[in-house]
Design an enzyme around this catalytic site. Structure first.
Site, PDB file in Angstrom:
ATOM      1  CG  ASP A  87      -2.060   0.953   1.130  1.00 25.22           C
ATOM      2  OD1 ASP A  87      -2.284   1.514   0.028  1.00 25.22           O
ATOM      3  OD2 ASP A  87      -2.753   1.162   2.143  1.00 25.22           O
ATOM      4  NE  ARG A 130      -1.657   6.508   1.183  1.00 26.54           N
ATOM      5  CZ  ARG A 130      -1.984   5.576   2.068  1.00 26.54           C
ATOM      6  NH1 ARG A 130      -2.000   5.868   3.353  1.00 26.54           N
ATOM      7  NH2 ARG A 130      -2.309   4.365   1.670  1.00 26.54           N
ATOM      8  CD1 TRP A 131       7.577   6.493  -1.934  1.00 28.34           C
ATOM      9  CD2 TRP A 131       7.273   7.003  -4.095  1.00 28.34           C
ATOM     10  NE1 TRP A 131       8.820   6.594  -2.515  1.00 28.34           N
ATOM     11  CE2 TRP A 131       8.668   6.911  -3.841  1.00 28.34           C
ATOM     12  CE3 TRP A 131       6.862   7.314  -5.388  1.00 28.34           C
ATOM     13  CZ2 TRP A 131       9.626   7.111  -4.832  1.00 28.34           C
ATOM     14  CZ3 TRP A 131       7.808   7.523  -6.371  1.00 28.34           C
ATOM     15  CH2 TRP A 131       9.166   7.425  -6.094  1.00 28.34           C
ATOM     16  NE  ARG A 167      -3.548   6.992  -7.771  1.00 27.20           N
ATOM     17  CZ  ARG A 167      -3.596   6.729  -6.456  1.00 27.20           C
ATOM     18  NH1 ARG A 167      -3.419   7.700  -5.586  1.00 27.20           N
ATOM     19  NH2 ARG A 167      -3.826   5.510  -6.029  1.00 27.20           N
ATOM     20  CG  HIS A 212       0.670   2.211  -9.389  1.00 29.64           C
ATOM     21  ND1 HIS A 212       0.306   1.795  -8.133  1.00 29.64           N
ATOM     22  CD2 HIS A 212      -0.367   2.979  -9.833  1.00 29.64           C
ATOM     23  CE1 HIS A 212      -0.896   2.272  -7.821  1.00 29.64           C
ATOM     24  NE2 HIS A 212      -1.319   3.004  -8.843  1.00 29.64           N
ATOM     25  CB  SER A 215      -8.261  -5.570  -4.596  1.00 33.73           C
ATOM     26  OG  SER A 215      -8.854  -4.315  -4.805  1.00 33.73           O
ATOM     27  CG  LEU A 253       9.489 -17.173  -3.325  1.00 35.65           C
ATOM     28  CD1 LEU A 253       9.253 -17.093  -1.816  1.00 35.65           C
ATOM     29  CD2 LEU A 253       9.889 -15.789  -3.853  1.00 35.65           C
ATOM     30  CG  LEU A 290      -7.503  -9.047   5.683  1.00 35.15           C
ATOM     31  CD1 LEU A 290      -5.999  -9.269   5.811  1.00 35.15           C
ATOM     32  CD2 LEU A 290      -8.243 -10.128   6.463  1.00 35.15           C
TER      33      LEU A 290
HETATM   34  C1  FPP Z   1      -1.620   0.339  -3.442  1.00 34.59           C
HETATM   35  O1  FPP Z   1      -1.202   1.666  -3.559  1.00 34.59           O
HETATM   36  C2  FPP Z   1      -1.118  -0.471  -4.510  1.00 34.59           C
HETATM   37  C3  FPP Z   1      -1.870  -1.036  -5.497  1.00 34.59           C
HETATM   38  C4  FPP Z   1      -3.318  -0.876  -5.635  1.00 34.59           C
HETATM   39  C5  FPP Z   1      -1.291  -1.844  -6.527  1.00 34.59           C
HETATM   40  C6  FPP Z   1       0.008  -2.507  -6.196  1.00 34.59           C
HETATM   41  C7  FPP Z   1       0.705  -2.670  -7.459  1.00 34.59           C
HETATM   42  C8  FPP Z   1       2.034  -2.683  -7.639  1.00 34.59           C
HETATM   43  C9  FPP Z   1       3.047  -2.677  -6.571  1.00 34.59           C
HETATM   44  C10 FPP Z   1       2.555  -2.710  -9.005  1.00 34.59           C
HETATM   45  C11 FPP Z   1       1.955  -3.726  -9.920  1.00 34.59           C
HETATM   46  C12 FPP Z   1       2.104  -5.122  -9.456  1.00 34.59           C
HETATM   47  C13 FPP Z   1       2.670  -6.106 -10.170  1.00 34.59           C
HETATM   48  C14 FPP Z   1       2.639  -7.519  -9.674  1.00 34.59           C
HETATM   49  C15 FPP Z   1       3.362  -5.850 -11.413  1.00 34.59           C
HETATM   50  P1  FPP Z   1      -2.312   2.783  -3.708  1.00 34.59           P
HETATM   51  O2  FPP Z   1      -2.383   3.163  -5.147  1.00 34.59           O
HETATM   52  O3  FPP Z   1      -3.601   2.333  -3.113  1.00 34.59           O
HETATM   53  O4  FPP Z   1      -1.666   3.917  -2.861  1.00 34.59           O
HETATM   54  P2  FPP Z   1      -2.444   5.050  -2.057  1.00 34.59           P
HETATM   55  O5  FPP Z   1      -3.314   4.351  -1.034  1.00 34.59           O
HETATM   56  O6  FPP Z   1      -1.325   5.838  -1.431  1.00 34.59           O
HETATM   57  O7  FPP Z   1      -3.230   5.844  -3.062  1.00 34.59           O
END
Ligand code: FPP
Length: 256
Positions: free
Chosen positions: A24, A28-29, A37, A41, A69, A135, A199
């Site tokens: 997560d 924000r990062w 955004r 990612h 999700s 793994l 969760l």
């Molecule tokens: C949450 O950050 C992250 C996600 C919804 C996606 C996670 C995806 C990756 C790490 C990259 C793609 C994955 C693969 C396997 C290639 P957020 O966008 O909800 O952050 P925020 O809550 O700060 O807005």
């Protein structure tokens, strides 16, 4: 092998066999740096690569990551497209190396709603690596814990209707065997970055006795040091699985 070994005679430190991560904080990062955004990612994928490497080195057997999700479809179409692009690029660029490192890739979640090219790539990643013994990297993609449970219930009901299964014989094992994670041990440790403590529909059934570690840092900054810190917190916990003491039947006390 490292000192963070799985062997636990005499209560030696035990690395969790299965670590799940809710990655997560990408958005924000990026926002904190005035970046789009998608950049968060992209850097999140780099953090994922570092984490897979560290998990192999630390002798973790199963790593499950929540990458998209069933609720993420409600994001703006452009962001959904970016996330789809990133999973495709991840498979295209990293699959051969994962295979070389004996990583077995398993995808959990529904294929419903996914474009055929992505479905093909997910299948290819699983097919190429299914005999690997290192793994197991479980990628939760288009995944929701409630949806997974509902699908399991549907499959069980179909088997009852077909006369293959008697209702009185349905046990917790029956349910577990009909989940996407059948055959994979339950996660011992769930890490969530970015300070949120929930969760979010991740592995709802499987986390019944998992330990949780919440870290304030955003996912793109996650590294081996953050993983080791979560493992150290886990190892300081006493897992009782509903019993009274760690010396009970399961003897799974973990300590540094
Ligand atoms: C949450 O950050 C992250 C996600 C919804 C996606 C996670 C995806 C990756 C790490 C990259 C793609 C994955 C693969 C396997 C290639 P957020 O966008 O909800 O952050 P925020 O809550 O700060 O807005």
């Amino acid at each position: 092998m490292t000192d963070l070994d799985h062997a636990t005679p005499n209560d030696r430190p035990a690395v969790p066999a299965h670590v799940g991560i809710i990655m997560d904080g990408n958005g924000r990062w990026a926002a904190a740096r005035g970046l789009p955004r998608i950049e968060g990612h992209r850097r999140g994928v780099e953090a994922l690569r570092r984490t897979i490497r560290a998990a192999i080195e630390l002798n973790i057997r199963y790593l499950t990551v929540y990458s998209f999700s069933t609720e993420n479809w409600s994001r703006p179409a452009a962001e959904v497209a970016d996330l789809m692009f990133l999973i495709k690029r991840f498979i295209r660029n990293d699959l051969a190396e994962l295979h070389q490192h004996d990583v077995r890739v398993k995808i959990i979640g529904t294929r419903d709603g996914l474009k055929p090219d992505i479905v093909g790539m997910l299948d290819e990643a699983q097919d190429l690596t299914h005999r690997n013994r290192g793994l197991t990297l479980v990628v939760a993609f288009n995944y929701g814990g409630r949806q997974e449970l509902a699908a399991a219930v549907r499959r069980i009901a179909e088997r009852v209707l077909a006369g293959e299964l008697a209702p009185h014989s349905i046990s917790t094992e029956t349910v577990a065997d009909h989940l996407d994670t059948a055959g994979i041990p339950d996660p011992d440790l769930i890490i969530r970055t970015s300070g949120e403590q929930r969760l979010s529909n991740f592995l709802m059934w499987q986390t019944a006795y998992a330990e949780f570690v919440f870290q304030p840092g955003h996912w793109p900054d996650f590294d081996r040091c953050a993983l080791e810190s979560a493992l150290a917190a886990y190892m300081g916990r006493e897992r009782r699985f509903g019993g009274t003491t760690a010396e009970g039947p399961l003897k799974v006390k973990t300590a540094l």
